[in-house]
Design a protein around this motif. Structure first.
Motif, mmCIF file in Angstrom:
data_model
loop_
_atom_site.group_PDB
_atom_site.id
_atom_site.type_symbol
_atom_site.label_atom_id
_atom_site.label_comp_id
_atom_site.label_asym_id
_atom_site.label_seq_id
_atom_site.Cartn_x
_atom_site.Cartn_y
_atom_site.Cartn_z
ATOM 1 N N MET A 1 0.392 11.068 -10.532
ATOM 2 C CA MET A 1 -0.651 12.076 -10.788
ATOM 3 C C MET A 1 0.060 13.412 -10.755
ATOM 4 S SD MET A 1 -3.786 11.297 -8.459
ATOM 5 C CE MET A 1 -4.089 9.862 -7.367
ATOM 6 N N TYR B 1 -7.671 13.702 -0.256
ATOM 7 C CA TYR B 1 -6.973 14.856 -0.597
ATOM 8 C C TYR B 1 -6.889 15.984 -0.194
ATOM 9 C CZ TYR B 1 -7.593 12.133 -5.259
ATOM 10 O OH TYR B 1 -7.435 11.075 -6.297
ATOM 11 N N LEU C 1 1.563 6.368 -6.972
ATOM 12 C CA LEU C 1 0.619 6.999 -7.512
ATOM 13 C C LEU C 1 0.357 8.499 -7.458
ATOM 14 C CD1 LEU C 1 -2.457 4.534 -6.669
ATOM 15 C CD2 LEU C 1 -1.932 5.266 -8.876
ATOM 16 N N LYS C 2 0.856 9.037 -6.476
ATOM 17 C CA LYS C 2 0.855 10.321 -6.103
ATOM 18 C C LYS C 2 1.813 10.928 -6.974
ATOM 19 C CE LYS C 2 1.855 13.615 -2.321
ATOM 20 N NZ LYS C 2 1.867 13.675 -1.220
ATOM 21 N N PRO D 1 -2.763 14.237 -2.929
ATOM 22 C CA PRO D 1 -3.256 13.035 -2.315
ATOM 23 C C PRO D 1 -2.577 12.804 -0.834
ATOM 24 C CG PRO D 1 -2.550 12.345 -4.731
ATOM 25 C CD PRO D 1 -2.125 13.750 -4.408
ATOM 26 N N LYS E 1 2.449 1.720 -3.284
ATOM 27 C CA LYS E 1 1.093 2.032 -4.295
ATOM 28 C C LYS E 1 1.056 3.398 -4.131
ATOM 29 C CE LYS E 1 -2.730 -0.688 -5.380
ATOM 30 N NZ LYS E 1 -3.996 -0.790 -4.933
ATOM 31 N N PHE E 2 0.846 4.028 -2.848
ATOM 32 C CA PHE E 2 0.238 5.401 -2.623
ATOM 33 C C PHE E 2 1.355 6.212 -3.317
ATOM 34 C CE2 PHE E 2 -1.899 8.642 -1.039
ATOM 35 C CZ PHE E 2 -1.011 9.597 -0.410
ATOM 36 N N ILE F 1 -8.229 2.319 -8.287
ATOM 37 C CA ILE F 1 -6.986 2.235 -7.584
ATOM 38 C C ILE F 1 -6.990 0.944 -7.027
ATOM 39 C CG2 ILE F 1 -5.862 3.202 -5.631
ATOM 40 C CD1 ILE F 1 -6.567 6.084 -6.474
ATOM 41 N N ALA F 2 -7.785 0.374 -6.325
ATOM 42 C CA ALA F 2 -7.892 -0.874 -5.708
ATOM 43 C C ALA F 2 -7.434 -2.079 -6.680
ATOM 44 C CB ALA F 2 -9.211 -1.261 -5.120
ATOM 45 N N TYR G 1 -19.296 7.184 -5.895
ATOM 46 C CA TYR G 1 -18.162 6.484 -5.502
ATOM 47 C C TYR G 1 -17.601 5.780 -6.894
ATOM 48 C CZ TYR G 1 -14.536 3.538 -3.810
ATOM 49 O OH TYR G 1 -13.309 2.660 -3.879
ATOM 50 N N THR H 1 -9.064 7.726 -1.748
ATOM 51 C CA THR H 1 -7.949 8.497 -1.344
ATOM 52 C C THR H 1 -8.553 9.868 -0.961
ATOM 53 O OG1 THR H 1 -7.370 7.817 -3.480
ATOM 54 C CG2 THR H 1 -5.900 9.414 -2.708
ATOM 55 N N LEU I 1 -11.416 1.320 -1.149
ATOM 56 C CA LEU I 1 -10.463 2.269 -1.101
ATOM 57 C C LEU I 1 -11.038 3.568 -1.493
ATOM 58 C CD1 LEU I 1 -6.589 1.770 -1.557
ATOM 59 C CD2 LEU I 1 -7.524 3.542 -2.632
ATOM 60 N N GLN J 1 0.770 -1.220 -0.095
ATOM 61 C CA GLN J 1 0.069 0.109 0.140
ATOM 62 C C GLN J 1 0.880 1.252 -0.102
ATOM 63 O OE1 GLN J 1 -3.628 0.415 0.124
ATOM 64 N NE2 GLN J 1 -3.168 -1.288 -0.794
ATOM 65 N N ILE K 1 -6.430 9.462 -11.092
ATOM 66 C CA ILE K 1 -7.076 8.029 -11.197
ATOM 67 C C ILE K 1 -8.256 8.061 -10.265
ATOM 68 C CG2 ILE K 1 -6.517 5.577 -11.063
ATOM 69 C CD1 ILE K 1 -3.613 6.457 -11.826
ATOM 70 N N PHE L 1 -4.425 6.893 1.847
ATOM 71 C CA PHE L 1 -5.657 5.870 1.484
ATOM 72 C C PHE L 1 -6.535 5.969 2.705
ATOM 73 C CE2 PHE L 1 -4.418 5.781 -2.815
ATOM 74 C CZ PHE L 1 -3.396 4.733 -3.022
#
Lengths: 453, 263
Positions: A358, B36, A354-355, B43, A350-351, A370-371, B149, B34, B32, A347, A365, B46
């Motif tokens: 982006m 922000y 992704l951050k 972000p 991944k975070f 994302i999952a 969602y 995110t 999940l 996780q 996304i 999560f």
């Protein structure tokens, strides 16, 4: 001249009379008469206009009364004489542009014009005759533009990328950065300096990553970053500048930080025409970060432009001033494709990935997707859209079909009118229909009723 | 002689032991989301929500019922009014005798059959609001949020701070930068409390600036409906508001499930 002379006569009569005794003449009339008299005597034209109250009324008396003393402070004639600023300017020796006699004679009889000629604006002031080069004010959306300049808004995400290659390189870059941080035991998510995103000379950094950064996939599916060059890891970590530290540029950080002067020198070196090599100290600093404990933040020099390059492989080095315009983005694609299978199940990783993605691509996304992202291939699929299927017409035009002598390709439907136009009959048809007052184009019902020509 | 084995506690009859005990419900998978930052859209982390809150299947009928129910509640009183025969001003005297006239029998002159009389079944002011079972309404709330969602139109932000200026140009910039504006379908911002500058910038002020209404709306958490959630292009909601809404509208979720105890 006749009106001027008449007014001049009135003026002379007015000046003879005592203002307190006889008929009242308002200030405006007095001013006009005075100006008329002035214009008739061109010799007095270059003097400043004495149209203020002080020229007609004795202001000295009132000033004494207000200040309550015989010698009131300030100028003798505060209204008539040029202002304090102008006086000071004169003292400093700046020459005021004196309007020439010619200019005054040709000017319009407006008090405003006379005011401009008289008021000195500076030594280089020259009144413009066209609007070329002047500041534009008050056009459509001018107010909004002013507002935008004064209050810029910078979000986290950069501008949206459209190019497929750029997106792929961005994803690869994000992966490399995150894994470099992970392997250096540093926190995965830093405050990425937004300014990093928009740099053009990042291309060399990307080129280096493309060639040297590889991923190895374990049996378990975990990815591991393998770099050909040891100091590259330090350099990668160094290129991600935390936002706060970049702003502060603090001097009191220990150890690895260069002092400000040295850093500035380095920057000059780097930003110059020739891409400087990383100074030895910088390389050391960058390398030191590997050994640093997780507690210490990766505080570094913001390196805006790339490090030492392998000069033998890259002839493009000489063209650094505009790398993005010259270099084809295909060259920046990573050589090895193992990175597409890197697992993103962790996780944190991944975070972080992704951050960063982006931020670099400007593409958000959505949460439900994302999952489902478990590796970088799936991540790419959400970012990069397949190219639209080509239309038949495009395909035909690209083929030799278009070149055949007995083939015509039309954008629109081929109608009877097109046929008639080709033959050359259409003009005649149109004229005849017009003569009869009938419509030239219309639905079939109308046309079938029209007489055949 | 064999010693008597002691029976377990549960088998010993005790009038105070409940016949059916309750166990926690079976685990529900998480989805999940995110979180922000506002307004930069950075972000932050999560977070997870149970699937029975943010990943419900789409039930258009329930959403329809909820929207109609809300509209009826918002409608207010129906104000049309007519006078019934008892309300007409007049005496109750019998106009003519019951028999012998050769005409129809009549009581007072307020009868609806007569001119000037009352209206028989005319409209009267009444409350048009309807009722809806709370659990279904709560399900509708969560279905609406799930719908958003699933389409990626639910954006959870950490905390909405009040803007630095109430100029609608500033909020317009933010909305256009984040692709939340008119060109992207307009957005609903949901905050916990009223933020004066933000509200004025978005919704305008009376006698003041028109606001950035063409780009969306901002509403308080206590002021939104299911219809608001479904109306605009997306919902940008503070996390604490979302949590509070989900908590308030979870009456149909069994927190404990009965289970028989077999011994």
């Amino acid at each position: 001249m006749a009106p001027a002379s008449r007014i001049g006569a009135i003026a002379s009569r007015a000046s003879l009379h005592n203002t307190s005794r006889s008929s009242f003449i308002c200030l405006k009339c007095r001013f006009l008469s005075y100006r008329a008299a002035q214009k008739s005597n061109s010799s007095t034209n270059h003097l400043p206009s004495r149209r203020h109250a002080s020229s007609f009324i004795n202001t000295e008396k009132w000033r004494k009364k207000i200040w309550g003393s015989e010698n009131p402070p300030g100028q003798e004639d505060p209204y008539g004489a040029p202002g304090a600023l102008d006086q000071r300017r004169r003292e400093r020796g700046v020459e005021d542009p004196e309007p020439s006699a010619k200019e005054i004679e040709t000017s319009v009889e407006d008090p405003d014009d006379v005011e401009e000629d008289i008021t000195p604006r500076g030594p280089h002031y020259k009144r413009a005759t066209t609007w070329e080069g002047l500041e534009r004010v008050g056009y459509r959306n001018w107010g909004k533009e002013q507002f935008d300049e004064e209050y810029p808004f910078e979000g986290f995400m950069g501008p949206k990328l459209e190019s497929r290659e750029k997106i792929i390189t961005a994803v690869h870059r994000a992966l490399v950065e995150v894994f470099a941080l992970k392997q250096a035991d540093l926190p995965l998510v830093l405050d990425y300096n937004a300014g990093d995103v928009f740099l053009d000379d990042v291309d060399d950094f990307l080129l280096r990553l493309a060639k040297e950064a590889r991923f190895e996939i374990d049996a378990t599916g975990e990815g591991r970053l393998v770099l050909e060059d040891e100091e590259l890891q330090g350099f990668i970590v160094g290129s991600i500048t935390p936002r706060e530290e970049a702003e502060e540029e603090d001097e009191d950080s220990e150890g690895n930080m260069q002092c400000e002067e040295e850093r500035e020198e380095d920057r000059e070196l780097i930003e110059g025409e020739n891409p400087g090599q990383l100074t030895k100290k910088e390389a050391e600093d960058a390398g030191h970060l590997d050994a640093s404990s997780p507690a210490i933040k990766p505080q570094v020099v913001k390196i805006e432009s790339p490090a030492e390059l392998e000069t033998s492989d890259q002839p493009v080095t000489d063209e650094i001033p505009n790398p993005s315009s010259i270099r084809n983005h295909f060259l920046l694609l990573p050589v090895d494709n193992n990175w597409r299978n890197v697992s993103l199940k962790d996780q944190e990783v991944k975070f972080a990935v992704l951050k960063r993605v982006m931020q670099l691509t400007g593409i958000r996304i959505p949460d439900p997707e994302i999952a489902n992202i478990t590796n970088s291939k799936l991540l790419l699929s959400h970012l990069v859209k397949k190219p639209k299927p080509k239309k038949l017409a495009e395909n035909l035009l690209a083929n030799e079909v278009a070149g055949l002598p007995n083939v015509q390709i039309w954008e629109r439907r081929y109608t009877p009118i097109h046929r008639e136009k080709e033959i050359g009959r259409w003009k005649v048809i149109e004229q005849e229909l017009e003569k009869r007052g009938l419509p030239a184009t219309g639905d079939r019902i109308g046309r079938s009723e029209a007489p055949k020509v | 002689m064999a010693t008597e084995a002691q029976l377990p506690e549960s088998q010993i009859y005790n009038p105070f032991t409940p016949a059916i005990s309750r166990r926690p419900p079976p685990p529900v998978p998480d989805v999940l989301a995110t979180v922000y930052s506002f307004p930069e859209m950075e972000p932050l982390r999560f977070t997870h929500y149970p699937a029975n809150q943010l990943h419900l299947p789409l039930r258009r009928d329930i959403l329809h019922r909820a929207v109609v129910y809300e509209a009826s509640c918002h409608r207010g009183m129906r104000t049309a009014n007519t006078k019934y025969r008892t309300e007409i001003h007049g005496s109750n005297r019998k106009i003519r005798p019951q028999k012998g006239m050769g005409k129809a029998r009549l009581g007072d002159k307020k009868s609806p059959m007569l001119r000037g009389g009352g209206v028989a079944f005319g409209p009267h002011p009444r409350d048009m609001s309807t009722k809806m079972p709370r659990k279904i309404y709560d399900l509708a709330w969560r279905t609406a949020l799930s719908y958003r969602y699933r389409r990626g139109e639910l954006i959870v932000v950490q905390k909405v701070e009040d803007l630095k200026m109430e100029d609608s140009w500033w909020i317009e910039k933010i909305l256009q930068h984040n692709h939340w504006g008119n060109e992207d379908g307009r957005s609903l911002l949901v905050t916990r409390r009223v933020m004066p500058k933000l509200f004025e910038a978005m919704n305008g002020s009376k006698g003041g600036q028109p606001g950035a209404g063409r780009h969306g709306r901002v509403k308080e958490e206590s002021d939104i409906d299911v219809k608001d959630l479904l109306e605009l292009g997306r919902v940008v909601i503070e996390k604490r508001s979302l949590d509070s809404i989900l908590k308030d509208h979870s009456s149909d979720l069994n927190m404990t499930v009965p289970s028989a105890v077999y011994t």
